[in-house]
Design a protein around this motif. Structure first.
Motif, short mmCIF file in Angstrom:
data_model
loop_
_atom_site.label_atom_id
_atom_site.label_comp_id
_atom_site.label_asym_id
_atom_site.label_seq_id
_atom_site.Cartn_x
_atom_site.Cartn_y
_atom_site.Cartn_z
N UNK A 47 3.23 28.79 -85.01
CA UNK A 47 2.40 28.07 -85.97
C UNK A 47 0.95 28.53 -85.33
N UNK A 48 0.20 28.84 -86.32
CA UNK A 48 -0.95 29.26 -86.08
C UNK A 48 -2.03 27.83 -86.06
N UNK A 49 -2.51 27.74 -84.81
CA UNK A 49 -3.16 26.62 -84.14
C UNK A 49 -4.63 26.44 -85.11
N UNK A 50 -4.53 26.36 -86.48
CA UNK A 50 -5.83 26.19 -87.13
C UNK A 50 -6.60 24.99 -86.43
N UNK A 51 -6.06 23.93 -86.66
CA UNK A 51 -6.81 22.57 -86.37
C UNK A 51 -6.85 22.18 -85.04
N UNK A 52 -6.58 23.13 -84.06
CA UNK A 52 -6.57 22.73 -82.74
C UNK A 52 -5.54 21.58 -82.31
N UNK A 64 0.09 25.63 -90.87
CA UNK A 64 0.65 27.12 -91.27
C UNK A 64 1.46 27.56 -90.17
N UNK A 65 2.68 28.10 -90.83
CA UNK A 65 3.51 28.87 -89.66
C UNK A 65 4.07 30.08 -90.32
N UNK A 66 4.03 30.96 -89.45
CA UNK A 66 4.68 32.44 -89.55
C UNK A 66 6.07 32.55 -89.16
N UNK A 67 7.01 32.97 -89.78
CA UNK A 67 8.22 33.15 -89.22
C UNK A 67 8.91 34.62 -89.89
#
Length: 477
Positions: free
Chosen positions: A150-155, A325-328
Motif C-alpha cells: 500500500x503506497x502511503x500517499x496520504x501518510x 492505492x495498492x500494488x499487488x
C-alpha cells in the motif's frame, strides 16, 4: 479517438471519487493553552533540586540501600517495563506496514471441468504434444511469490507509526514516573518508621517516669497524704501509656511490611538508624521556575507525548477518507504435472495489479473513527493541561508546607522544653504537697503528647522535602 474519450471518463470518475471521499470532514477543535506562571511566588532562580540524583539527595545509607533494592525488584516497576516492551513491538508492527508484504506460496490441487463447457471444449482440442490431448482430470501445482504494497500517499501509515513511537516514548516516561513515586514512597515510609521508633522510646521513658510517680503516690497514700483515688489515677495513666506502646509496635510492624512489599520481599526487619532522626536537618530545596516542570516531571512529558500521538491518530483517521492505492503482484510456476513445473516459459506465471479504492457507501464508520480520534485528541490536551496545573499546585503546596512546618517545629520544640521543666517542678511541688496529683498527671500527659507531636513534626518536615523533590520531577534520574 474512442480510447482518449474512455480515458477522460475514467479520469473524471477518479476525480469525483476523490472529492466524494474528502468532503464533510469534521473540524479539529482547538484549545487555548494557558501560560505557565513565571515563578512559584518565591524567586525566579533557575537552580532546581530536581536535577540532584536521588543517591546524592538522601544522606541516609540505609535508605539508599532500600531504594537500590526496590529499583531492582519492585513488581509494579517490572510491570511497567513490560509495558515499554509492548509499546516497542507495536512500533515495529506499524513500521512493518510501510514495507511491502511478500509471501511464499505453494499449492497443489485437482480439477475436472465439464466437457460441454467452454473451458472443457477448449481443453479437449488442445494438444500438449502431438497425439496427446489435455487430460480430462487435471492436477494443479503452483510455486511462487506474492506481494502487496500500500503506497502511503496520504501518510496514514507514517502517522500511525509516529503515534506508536510517541506512545512508546510515553511508556518510558511512565516508567520514570513510577520510579519517582517509588523512591518517594520508600523514603516517606522509612521516615515514618524511624519516627515511630523515636515515639516508642518516648513512650517507654514516659512509662518509667509514670511508674516512678506511681510509687511516690503509693507511699504518700500510706502516709495518708493522698487518697486511693490518686493511686488509681496514676495507675490508669501508666496503663494508658502501656496500651499506646503496643499501638506503636503494631504501626512499626505494618510500616516494615509496607517497605518489604515495595522491595518485593517477604517480611523481615528493616535496617535503620533512629539515633540521628531528631538532629537531622531537612535539606534546603531549590524550586527553580515552573517552566522547568515541563522538562523534569515524567508525568507531564508523558502527557505531552500522548497528546502528540493523539494528533497523529487524527491525521491517520482523516486519511481514511482519501483513496488508497495498492500494488499487488506475483511471480512463480504453475503446471498440471510436476515434471512441467519448472519448464519455462510455458509454466512461468506473473501478474501486476494496481488498485485505487475509496469509500463511497460505508462512510459512517470512518466518520465515527475520525470523530473518536478527534475527541481523544481533545481529551489528551485536557490531560496535558491538568498535569501541568497539578504539578504547579503540588510544588506550591509543598513550598508553603515546608515554610509553615519550620515555624511549627520551632514553637513545638520550645513547648517540649517548657513542659519537660514543668514535669520536674510539678514532681517537687507534689512531694511538698504544694500541688495536687491532678496537676502532676496533666503535666506528664501534656509533655508526652508534646514530645510525640514534635517527633511527628520532624517526620512531616522530612516527608515534605521528599514530596517537593518528587513534585519538582526528581528521583527518576
Amino acid at each position: 479517438m474512442k480510447y482518449i474519450k474512455k480515458n477522460k471518463i475514467v479520469a473524471l470518475a477518479l476525480v469525483c471519487l476523490f472529492f466524494t471521499s474528502c468532503k464533510m470532514l469534521a473540524p479539529v477543535s482547538a484549545i487555548e493553552k494557558q501560560p505557565v506562571p513565571e515563578s512559584f511566588a518565591v524567586s525566579k532562580d533557575t537552580l532546581n533540586s530536581a536535577k540532584i540524583k536521588w543517591k546524592d539527595f538522601f544522606k541516609d545509607k540505609n535508605l539508599d540501600n532500600l531504594i537500590d533494592i526496590a529499583l531492582k525488584n519492585n513488581i509494579e516497576l517490572a510491570v511497567t517495563l513490560q509495558e515499554i516492551e509492548i509499546a516497542r513491538n507495536d512500533v515495529r508492527v506499524k513500521k512493518g506496514l510501510l514495507l511491502p508484504s511478500v509471501n511464499a506460496v505453494a499449492a497443489a490441487g485437482v480439477d475436472k471441468v465439464g466437457r460441454y463447457t467452454s473451458t472443457g471444449a477448449g481443453d479437449a482440442s488442445t494438444e500438449i504434444t502431438p497425439g496427446n490431448e489435455v487430460p480430462e482430470v487435471l492436477q494443479d501445482f503452483m510455486l511462487g511469490l506474492k506481494a502487496t504494497w500500500e503506497l502511503d500517499i496520504w501518510k496514514k501509515l507514517r502517522n500511525s507509526k509516529k503515534a506508536a513511537y510517541s506512545r512508546y516514548l510515553g511508556t518510558v516516561e511512565g516508567k520514570n514516573f513510577v520510579v519517582t513515586n517509588l523512591v518517594a514512597e520508600i523514603a516517606n515510609s522509612y521516615y515514618e518508621l524511624v519516627a515511630l521508633d523515636n515515639q516508642l522510646d518516648i513512650v517507654k521513658e514516659t512509662i518509667a517516669l509514670q511508674k516512678n510517680a506511681l510509687e511516690i503516690v503509693k507511699v504518700q497514700k500510706e502516709a495518708a497524704r493522698v487518697t486511693e483515688l490518686a493511686v488509681k489515677k496514676f495507675e490508669a495513666e501508666v496503663l494508658n501509656s502501656q496500651s499506646r506502646e503496643y499501638e506503636i509496635l503494631q504501626q512499626i510492624k505494618e510500616n516494615e511490611n509496607k517497605i518489604n512489599f515495595l522491595l518485593a520481599r517477604f517480611p523481615q526487619p528493616i535496617v535503620r538508624d533512629k539515633t540521628s532522626f531528631m538532629a537531622e536537618i531537612p535539606q534546603q530545596i531549590q524550586a527553580g521556575i515552573p517552566s522547568q516542570l515541563l522538562i523534569n516531571r515524567p508525568d507531564i512529558k508523558q502527557a505531552e507525548l500522548e497528546l502528540f500521538a493523539a494528533k497523529c491518530d487524527v491525521k491517520a483517521a482523516q486519511a481514511e477518507f482519501y483513496p488508497s492505492f495498492t500494488i499487488s503482484g506475483g511471480v512463480g510456476f504453475n503446471a498440471f504435472k510436476t515434471s512441467y513445473l519448472f519448464t519455462t516459459p510455458e509454466s512461468l506465471i506473473y501478474n501486476l495489479v494496481g488498485d485505487l479504492t475509496a469509500p463511497l457507501i460505508n462512510r459512517n464508520a470512518i466518520k465515527a473513527e475520525f470523530n473518536k480520534a478527534n475527541a481523544m485528541q481533545l481529551q489528551a490536551m485536557y490531560e496535558y493541561q491538568k498535569s501541568i496545573l497539578n504539578g504547579y499546585v503540588e510544588v506550591s503546596n509543598e513550598l508553603s508546607n515546608i515554610s509553615n512546618l519550620e515555624q511549627f517545629y520551632t514553637l513545638k520544640n520550645k513547648e517540649v522544653q517548657a513542659l519537660t521543666t514543668a514535669i520536674a517542678i510539678s514532681n517537687d511541688l507534689f512531694k511538698s504537697s504544694r500541688v495536687d496529683y491532678f496537676e502532676v498527671l496533666m503535666t506528664q500527659r501534656d509533655a508526652l503528647e508534646s514530645k510525640l507531636e514534635l517527633i511527628e513534626t520532624k517526620k512531616n518536615q522530612l516527608i515534605a522535602v521528599t514530596n517537593i523533590y518528587k513534585a519538582l520531577g526528581g528521583g527518576w534520574n
